[in-house]
Design a protein around this motif. Structure first.
Motif, short mmCIF file in Angstrom:
data_model
loop_
_atom_site.label_atom_id
_atom_site.label_comp_id
_atom_site.label_asym_id
_atom_site.label_seq_id
_atom_site.Cartn_x
_atom_site.Cartn_y
_atom_site.Cartn_z
N LYS A 54 0.82 -1.22 0.00
CA LYS A 54 0.00 0.00 0.00
C LYS A 54 0.85 1.27 0.00
CE LYS A 54 -3.86 -2.17 2.45
NZ LYS A 54 -4.59 -2.22 3.73
N GLY A 55 2.09 1.17 0.47
CA GLY A 55 2.98 2.32 0.50
C GLY A 55 3.49 2.75 -0.87
N LYS A 56 3.30 1.90 -1.89
CA LYS A 56 3.73 2.18 -3.26
C LYS A 56 5.19 2.67 -3.31
CE LYS A 56 -0.92 3.11 -4.85
NZ LYS A 56 -1.83 3.98 -5.55
N PHE A 57 6.03 2.03 -2.51
CA PHE A 57 7.43 2.44 -2.42
C PHE A 57 8.17 2.30 -3.74
CE2 PHE A 57 6.46 0.97 1.99
CZ PHE A 57 6.51 2.22 2.59
N ASN A 58 7.83 1.26 -4.51
CA ASN A 58 8.51 1.06 -5.80
C ASN A 58 8.24 2.22 -6.76
OD1 ASN A 58 5.82 0.27 -6.05
ND2 ASN A 58 6.28 -1.37 -7.50
N ILE A 59 7.02 2.69 -6.81
CA ILE A 59 6.67 3.80 -7.70
C ILE A 59 7.35 5.09 -7.23
CG2 ILE A 59 4.77 5.27 -8.50
CD1 ILE A 59 3.00 2.69 -8.32
N LYS A 60 7.29 5.33 -5.92
CA LYS A 60 7.92 6.53 -5.36
C LYS A 60 9.43 6.51 -5.58
CE LYS A 60 4.42 7.10 -1.76
NZ LYS A 60 4.16 6.99 -0.30
N HIS A 61 10.05 5.34 -5.37
CA HIS A 61 11.49 5.21 -5.55
C HIS A 61 11.87 5.49 -7.01
CE1 HIS A 61 15.55 3.81 -4.78
NE2 HIS A 61 15.46 2.96 -5.79
N HIS A 62 11.11 4.96 -7.93
CA HIS A 62 11.37 5.18 -9.35
C HIS A 62 11.22 6.65 -9.71
CE1 HIS A 62 10.81 4.78 -13.74
NE2 HIS A 62 11.65 3.78 -13.59
N GLN A 63 10.18 7.29 -9.22
CA GLN A 63 9.95 8.71 -9.52
C GLN A 63 11.05 9.59 -8.91
OE1 GLN A 63 5.98 9.08 -7.94
NE2 GLN A 63 5.03 8.67 -9.94
N ILE A 64 11.39 9.35 -7.66
CA ILE A 64 12.44 10.14 -7.00
C ILE A 64 13.77 9.90 -7.69
CG2 ILE A 64 13.77 10.37 -4.86
CD1 ILE A 64 11.13 11.83 -4.71
N GLY A 65 14.03 8.65 -8.09
CA GLY A 65 15.26 8.34 -8.82
C GLY A 65 15.36 9.09 -10.12
N SER A 66 14.25 9.20 -10.84
CA SER A 66 14.24 9.97 -12.09
C SER A 66 14.52 11.44 -11.84
CB SER A 66 12.89 9.81 -12.79
OG SER A 66 12.68 8.47 -13.16
N LEU A 67 13.92 11.97 -10.78
CA LEU A 67 14.17 13.37 -10.40
C LEU A 67 15.64 13.56 -10.04
CD1 LEU A 67 13.05 16.22 -9.59
CD2 LEU A 67 12.78 15.26 -7.29
N LEU A 68 16.20 12.64 -9.26
CA LEU A 68 17.61 12.72 -8.87
C LEU A 68 18.52 12.73 -10.09
CD1 LEU A 68 17.87 10.31 -5.83
CD2 LEU A 68 18.23 12.77 -5.83
N LEU A 69 18.25 11.85 -11.03
CA LEU A 69 19.07 11.79 -12.25
C LEU A 69 19.06 13.13 -12.97
CD1 LEU A 69 20.74 10.33 -14.42
CD2 LEU A 69 18.57 9.53 -15.40
N ALA A 70 17.88 13.66 -13.19
CA ALA A 70 17.76 14.93 -13.93
C ALA A 70 18.43 16.08 -13.19
CB ALA A 70 16.28 15.24 -14.17
N VAL A 71 18.18 16.20 -11.90
CA VAL A 71 18.72 17.33 -11.14
C VAL A 71 20.22 17.19 -10.94
CG1 VAL A 71 18.59 18.60 -8.96
CG2 VAL A 71 16.50 17.80 -10.05
N MET A 72 20.72 15.96 -10.77
CA MET A 72 22.16 15.80 -10.59
C MET A 72 22.91 16.16 -11.88
SD MET A 72 24.54 12.75 -9.15
CE MET A 72 23.91 12.95 -7.50
N VAL A 73 22.40 15.74 -13.01
CA VAL A 73 23.05 16.09 -14.27
C VAL A 73 23.01 17.61 -14.47
CG1 VAL A 73 22.90 15.89 -16.79
CG2 VAL A 73 22.67 13.85 -15.36
N ALA A 74 21.84 18.20 -14.28
CA ALA A 74 21.72 19.65 -14.44
C ALA A 74 22.58 20.40 -13.42
CB ALA A 74 20.25 20.08 -14.31
N GLY A 75 22.59 19.92 -12.18
CA GLY A 75 23.39 20.56 -11.14
C GLY A 75 24.88 20.46 -11.40
N SER A 76 25.33 19.34 -11.93
CA SER A 76 26.74 19.17 -12.26
C SER A 76 27.16 20.12 -13.37
CB SER A 76 27.03 17.72 -12.69
OG SER A 76 26.80 16.84 -11.63
#
Length: 154
Positions: A54-76
Motif C-alpha cells: 500500500k505504500g507504493k514504495f517502488n513507484i515513489k522510488h522510481h519517480q524520485i530516482g528519475s528526479l535525482l538523475l535529472a537534477v544531478m546532471v543539471a546541477g553538475s
C-alpha cells in the motif's frame, strides 16, 4: 558575453549549486529510504506484504530516482558553468572529478531499471551497490563543497 553579467549576480550564482546539491543530498537519502522499503516489500510475506504494498514504495522510488538523475546532471553542468563564468576556468581537482564520477554512476544506475523490472537480480544488486557508493561519495562531496564555499566567502 560573460563580462555582461553584473558582478553581484556572478557572486550570487556561486551559491546556487551548493544549495541545490544540499537539497539533492536530502532527496538522495529519501530515495535510499524508499529503496530499502522496496526491498522490505520484496522480502515480506502474507499480511505484512499486503500492508507494505500500500505504500507504493517502488513507484515513489522510481519517480524520485528519475528526479535525482535529472537534477544531478543539471546541477553538475550548472556548477561547472558557474565556476567557468566566475573564474574563466574549471578547477581540476577531487571535487570536480568525484562530481563527474557521481554523474556517471547515477546515469549507469538508472540505466539498470529496465533489467530490474524484468527481474534481473544482477541488475538489482549492481543498482544497490552503485547507489550506496553514490551516497558515500555524495557525503564526501558535501564536506568538500562546504570547504569550497568557505573559500569563496573569505
Amino acid at each position: 558575453m560573460i563580462s555582461a553579467i553584473p558582478e553581484s549576480v556572478k557572486y550570487g550564482m556561486q551559491f546556487f549549486h551548493p544549495a541545490l546539491m544540499w537539497v539533492l543530498f536530502a532527496i538522495t537519502l529519501y530515495a535510499a529510504y524508499l529503496g530499502l522499503q522496496v526491498q522490505r516489500v520484496r522480502n515480506a510475506q502474507g499480511e505484512e506484504k499486503k500492508e507494505l504494498i500500500k505504500g507504493k514504495f517502488n513507484i515513489k522510488h522510481h519517480q524520485i530516482g528519475s528526479l535525482l538523475l535529472a537534477v544531478m546532471v543539471a546541477g553538475s553542468i550548472g556548477g561547472m558553468a558557474v565556476t567557468y563564468i566566475n573564474n574563466g576556468k574549471l578547477f581540476f581537482g577531487p571535487h570536480l572529478l568525484v562530481g563527474l564520477g557521481m554523474t556517471g554512476i547515477i546515469a549507469f544506475s538508472a540505466s539498470l531499471s529496465p533489467f530490474m523490472q524484468k527481474g534481473a537480480n544482477w541488475a538489482r544488486v549492481t543498482h544497490i551497490i552503485l547507489n550506496f557508493t553514490l551516497l558515500g561519495l555524495f557525503t564526501w562531496q558535501a564536506i568538500t563543497g562546504v570547504q569550497i564555499v568557505q573559500k569563496i566567502l573569505s
